[in-house]
Design an enzyme around this catalytic site. Structure first.
Site, PDB file in Angstrom:
ATOM      1  N   LYS A 143       0.809  -1.308  -0.139  1.00 55.49           N
ATOM      2  CA  LYS A 143       0.036   0.075   0.069  1.00 55.49           C
ATOM      3  C   LYS A 143       0.831   1.414   0.010  1.00 55.49           C
ATOM      4  CE  LYS A 143      -4.178  -2.034   0.400  1.00 55.49           C
ATOM      5  NZ  LYS A 143      -5.277  -1.811  -0.646  1.00 55.49           N
ATOM      6  N   GLU A 184     -10.321   5.641   3.260  1.00 56.86           N
ATOM      7  CA  GLU A 184     -10.751   4.398   4.009  1.00 56.86           C
ATOM      8  C   GLU A 184      -9.977   3.403   4.174  1.00 56.86           C
ATOM      9  OE1 GLU A 184      -9.900   2.677   0.394  1.00 56.86           O
ATOM     10  OE2 GLU A 184     -10.667   4.783   0.513  1.00 56.86           O
ATOM     11  N   SER A 202       1.595  -9.797  -0.820  1.00 54.27           N
ATOM     12  CA  SER A 202       1.280  -8.185  -0.490  1.00 54.27           C
ATOM     13  C   SER A 202       1.449  -7.495   0.493  1.00 54.27           C
ATOM     14  CB  SER A 202      -0.121  -8.141  -1.362  1.00 54.27           C
ATOM     15  OG  SER A 202      -1.044  -8.892  -0.371  1.00 54.27           O
TER      16      SER A 202
END
Length: 403
Positions: free
Chosen positions: A96, A118, A383
């Site tokens: 991210k 969010e 990830s």
């Protein structure tokens, strides 16, 4: 296999990937979104922006992240070799940060004072709070109460980094409602605020913007795999909720004869309805300002969704993923909660790597695929790391069965 030429033609001027994407928002948001689009197209191509982003990636994020060979896991399965692209080693623990640092840098160049977003599993929230601290921006994160309870460590990290965490108390109190809440807050002050969406979803330009910042994963992985093995992997797997990590690594291999698998959460199974497999069971619909495959009722309203992985329980999916599905370039498959949990424990015990539950879905499918393939190599986009999931896993599954 027919190769797929990715080029640079998508999205089109309207923000569409084939029939998916677009801008389905209130009139009052058209101007702010166009401002972001124009600024991104202008700023992201400047030498100063590119140089600063490269510096950040190398000296702050710790890129490039490595590729690791899972010898013990591969040996136990007795099939194709499994490798991991280690986004869990990216600063803040997940992929991210790749787009959050890009979004934060864009906000800085645009003169914005606040970022808002969010989060589901909390990794996007932590990453954006990290970026906000780095750039000196105010940060507000909206998170469903259910996810706040499941992801307490990430909530603490966000607050420690200086972010305001807003509990979302309506609906199912998970990711979909967090997006609703954050967008409503963004509408109040789009002049000083930039919305930093957490995946390749939302109205244009967000799917394009996040994809472009995540493409570094695929570029690195392809080069590293060639250097490590002298060839390309036969297959690449990545989990798909909204789809940012998958789009990032897939972009590196779209032109190659490598099979690409997007792994959706099947949760407790298709017959229960407790899943979030939008590509597998959804139909085209509109959510959060864009058109995509959507789990929806007969009136077009999003259905309730579920996954043990908070970052995957979203009823829609990125529009470019929908296009790639229709084109046949990417196969979208599923993994059950039980399969993801099994992969979580196996990777931890055999390789000393504790994966995020989201990433464990991609590992689970790779394990199954390895046994089917018998030979060759599979690259998994790991990830994120699983620190955030430990309390939930131990409470619900104990410490697993010793290998």
């Amino acid at each position: 296999m027919t190769t797929f030429k990715k080029g640079n033609v998508l999205p089109d001027a309207g923000g569409y990937y084939g029939e998916y994407g677009g801008v389905y928002v209130p009139e009052c948001l058209i101007g702010p979104l166009q401002e972001v689009t124009d600024a991104y197209q202008r700023i992201s191509r400047s030498a100063d922006f590119i140089a600063e982003l490269r510096y950040i990636r190398k000296h702050f994020q710790g890129r490039p992240t490595p590729v690791s060979y899972c010898k013990r896991l591969s040996d136990q399965l007795g099939g194709a070799r499994i490798y991991l692209k280690r986004e869990d080693l990216n600063h803040s623990g997940a992929h991210k940060l790749n787009h959050c640092m890009g979004e934060g840098l864009l906000a800085k160049y645009m003169g914005k004072k606040r970022v808002i977003a969010e989060t589901g599993a909390g990794q996007h929230g932590v990453a954006l709070a990290t970026a906000a601290a780095y750039f000196g921006l105010e940060c507000e994160i909206h998170m469903g109460e259910v996810d706040i309870a499941k992801q307490a460590p990430n909530v603490a990290r966000m607050k420690l980094l200086g972010a305001k965490v807003v509990p979302v108390t309506f609906g199912l109190r998970t990711l979909k409602e967090a997006v609703d809440s954050a967008f409503a807050e963004y509408l109040k002050d789009p002049v000083n605020t930039i919305y930093c969406i957490g995946s390749v979803v939302g109205p244009h330009p967000f799917p394009m913007l996040v994809r472009d910042f995540q493409e570094v994963v695929g570029i690195e992985a392809r080069e590293q795999f060639l250097d490590m093995t002298g060839g390309l992997p036969e297959a690449v797997t990545a989990c798909v909720g909204g789809g940012s990590n998958a789009m990032g690594i897939f972009r590196g291999f779209l032109d190659d004869p490598t099979a690409l698998y997007g792994v959706e959460p099947l949760g407790k199974g298709p017959k229960t309805g407790d899943h979030a497999a939008s590509m597998t069971y959804g139909t085209p619909g509109i959510i959060h300002g864009f058109k995509c495959y959507l789990l929806q009722d007969k009136d077009g309203e999003p259905l309730p969704v579920y996954s043990c992985a908070s970052g995957l329980d979203y009823p829609g999916v990125g529009p470019e993923h929908c296009y790639l599905k229709d084109q046949g370039r990417v196969q979208y498959v599923t993994a059950l909660d039980t399969e993801a949990i099994d992969a979580f424990f196996k990777l931890s015990r055999l390789e000393g790597i504790i994966p995020a539950l989201e990433s464990a879905h991609a590992v689970a499918y790779a394990m199954k695929l390895a046994q089917e393939m018998k030979q060759g190599a599979i690259l998994v986009n790991l990830s994120g790391r699983g620190d955030k999931d430990l309390d939930y896993v131990i409470e619900n599954y104990g410490f697993g069965t010793p290998e």
